[in-house]
Motif scaffolding. Sequence first.
Motif, PDB file in Angstrom:
ATOM      1  N   GLN A 196       0.819  -1.210   0.000  1.00  0.00           N
ATOM      2  CA  GLN A 196       0.000   0.000   0.000  1.00  0.00           C
ATOM      3  C   GLN A 196       0.854   1.263   0.000  1.00  0.00           C
ATOM      4  O   GLN A 196       0.513   2.256  -0.654  1.00  0.00           O
ATOM      5  CB  GLN A 196      -0.939  -0.009   1.210  1.00  0.00           C
ATOM      6  CG  GLN A 196      -1.937  -1.155   1.199  1.00  0.00           C
ATOM      7  CD  GLN A 196      -2.743  -1.219  -0.087  1.00  0.00           C
ATOM      8  OE1 GLN A 196      -3.192  -0.186  -0.603  1.00  0.00           O
ATOM      9  NE2 GLN A 196      -2.926  -2.418  -0.622  1.00  0.00           N
ATOM     10  N   THR A 197       1.983   1.217   0.693  1.00  0.00           N
ATOM     11  CA  THR A 197       2.890   2.368   0.683  1.00  0.00           C
ATOM     12  C   THR A 197       3.477   2.573  -0.704  1.00  0.00           C
ATOM     13  O   THR A 197       3.579   3.710  -1.192  1.00  0.00           O
ATOM     14  CB  THR A 197       4.021   2.167   1.705  1.00  0.00           C
ATOM     15  OG1 THR A 197       3.459   1.929   3.001  1.00  0.00           O
ATOM     16  CG2 THR A 197       4.926   3.379   1.759  1.00  0.00           C
ATOM     17  N   VAL A 198       3.867   1.477  -1.349  1.00  0.00           N
ATOM     18  CA  VAL A 198       4.415   1.566  -2.707  1.00  0.00           C
ATOM     19  C   VAL A 198       3.371   2.121  -3.664  1.00  0.00           C
ATOM     20  O   VAL A 198       3.655   3.003  -4.486  1.00  0.00           O
ATOM     21  CB  VAL A 198       4.902   0.175  -3.176  1.00  0.00           C
ATOM     22  CG1 VAL A 198       5.225   0.195  -4.666  1.00  0.00           C
ATOM     23  CG2 VAL A 198       6.131  -0.252  -2.376  1.00  0.00           C
ATOM     24  N   PHE A 199       2.133   1.633  -3.571  1.00  0.00           N
ATOM     25  CA  PHE A 199       1.076   2.115  -4.465  1.00  0.00           C
ATOM     26  C   PHE A 199       0.801   3.603  -4.229  1.00  0.00           C
ATOM     27  O   PHE A 199       0.519   4.351  -5.177  1.00  0.00           O
ATOM     28  CB  PHE A 199      -0.211   1.313  -4.252  1.00  0.00           C
ATOM     29  CG  PHE A 199      -0.088  -0.150  -4.605  1.00  0.00           C
ATOM     30  CD1 PHE A 199       0.911  -0.600  -5.458  1.00  0.00           C
ATOM     31  CD2 PHE A 199      -0.963  -1.080  -4.065  1.00  0.00           C
ATOM     32  CE1 PHE A 199       1.026  -1.944  -5.788  1.00  0.00           C
ATOM     33  CE2 PHE A 199      -0.861  -2.425  -4.383  1.00  0.00           C
ATOM     34  CZ  PHE A 199       0.137  -2.861  -5.240  1.00  0.00           C
ATOM     35  N   ALA A 200       0.890   4.029  -2.977  1.00  0.00           N
ATOM     36  CA  ALA A 200       0.660   5.438  -2.665  1.00  0.00           C
ATOM     37  C   ALA A 200       1.772   6.329  -3.218  1.00  0.00           C
ATOM     38  O   ALA A 200       1.547   7.509  -3.506  1.00  0.00           O
ATOM     39  CB  ALA A 200       0.534   5.623  -1.152  1.00  0.00           C
TER      40      ALA A 200
END
Length: 702
Positions: free
Chosen positions: A206-210
Amino acid sequence: MTGLNPNLLLAVPLAPLAGSAIAGLLGTKFFGNVAGRKVATVATILGVLVAFLLSFSTFLQVLDGATYNGTVYRWMTVAGINLEVGFQVDSLTAMMMCVVTFVSLMVHIYTIGYMAEDEGYNRFFSYISLFTFSMLMLVMANNFLQLFFGWEAVGLVSYLLIGFWYTRPTAIFANMKAFLVNRVGDFGFILGIGLILAYTGSMDYQTVFAKKDLLVNGILPGTDWMVITVACICLFIGAMGKSAQFPLHVWLPDSMEGPTPISALIHAATMVTAGIFMVSRMSPLFELSDVALSFVLIIGSITALFMGFLGIIQNDIKRVVAYSTLSQLGYMTVALGASAYSVAVFHLMTHAFFKALLFLGAGSVIIGMHHDQDIRNMGGLRKYMPITWITSLLGSLALIGTPFFSGFYSKDSIIEAVHATHLPGAGFANFAVLAGVFITAFYSFRMYFRVFHGPENFGKAHAHDHHHHDDHAVAKAAHGDPHALHDSDAHHEEEEDDHGHHGLAPGEKPHESPFVVWFPLVALAIPSVLIGFFAIAPMLHGSFFDNVIFVDAAKHPAMHELGEEFHGAVAMAIHGLTTAPFWLALAGVVASYYCYMVNPRVPAWFYDKFKFLHTLLDNKYYMDAFNQAVFAKGARVLGNGLWQVGDRTIIDGFFVNGSAKLVGWFSSLTRLGQTGYIYHYAFVMIIGILGFLVYFLPFWHA
């Protein structure tokens, strides 16, 4: 995070791991065989059953809106980067958990009958439970570290399972081949993860996608390549290895060296689907690069079409099904390239059921034929093995995309999605998936007709008797081509070491397999027929994958167009009866029936007229020969050069032996002064004292 208990989620992968530990540590000769077969069987099946029940319960909760995304265990923190074990459970994960555990449970039950006479019974149960644990850790991961752990774990256990019968040279060759080819893909995979970590500073999904804008705006140093494109292609190279895409497909047919139950597990629900799952999970990243999507589309198209051709000439029943797996994985990859991720996952699910059914059905036939795998030695098994016959027929109908069967809904959706895409390579992809329909139907029903219908060819002395050697193949193997044994009768003679007499004796008749073998066939046949009908609306055109799979509908309209054309499962199936894929599939079935049931002279004529084409296909486009000549031989040449120059000349010759020679030379000089005469030593002492006085004389004057 609402609704899902992390402790129960943790129990899903740990239950098969516990069963594997009990069977592997207490049930094998290495540890004294404390537990017998019954304990190993109960422990492993109970572990997978618990995992399935918890997975199904989780699936029902996810349908009600529950999700989970959190850390289970923090391993360490390095420079602000958290290395963790964590779970992300949403609709995609829950569906995969159910498919993996259900198919694995059926394989475990089936193994009771199939491996009953094998000395490695407990070891096999331990391996397949460990395989299930590894795949569950992969699909439940919420970060790249755990994903990579599961990724490598399934590769390791597949190595152990493909080479399960480790006394066979062909099995050792096959598992080493699978291991090395997957290392090529995994090298690309870890490069992709490294790029993502370098630019986003995190391994959490989720951090990478953000932070995906950092990847979109980044340029790879020293080039004009977009970081997002390079990262996605590197990740997909990993998928090419695990999901056996051209040209990293060469390991999968040889994996047939493992026992049939593991062929079903590897090729249906676990290892080969890992790449498809991973790309679907990474859809927020892949949607940002049309170049990467086009690359995925073209690779999938090549695999779907050209691997299907190879299935036409196979005579080993397991290898026919193996090449159909390659082709169907190509279809899934094509769907990924068309941004139809949900369609790819949908086909992954339907394919898991009917492909496991076909592999286990092939194993049932092999049991009935007393371990003869050559379809030319079969025929007429319908009346001897009615349950295996009807379930194999249902699996074949699902595979070719017969309307109302599960394979129809997923396969037809892929074809429609490809037709709606406009990426470079879409034209070739559209041709490949359509041509593949005819090819799949032809080789699938070629196998079906030759096994279950026609004259009874078993229990006879004939040209395909496995007790005779294929001298040509043996000669090739003797000259350094171990792969030559795979299609030879010498290979089958090796199997006799494990199974005793090979093939039915004259007058001996096949028989239906025991309950523990045919029950999984029936259990898998039900979803092979029905699951597509009930799942297509929510999975493709409903909210099942909302906030899980992301598609830029403006740039990639395939799913939007599919939604506009969908008017229900019944209407889709009825309309399918009038479309090109149905008529191509029907033509393939009719052509195979005519060629192998009505007029067998037709295949013989084609063989005589197009022998060069048969030779090309029989040698698998010479991919193995190319790899042997270029990579294997190149590695040997490089290794020999490093040994001769680096090891012998530089390390041994210069550093080791050279230093020894230098010491010897210096010692030979000093030895000249060691004469053993007292007056020589006295003279040296006097000279030494004189030198000492001369050296320090200026000091004394001062």
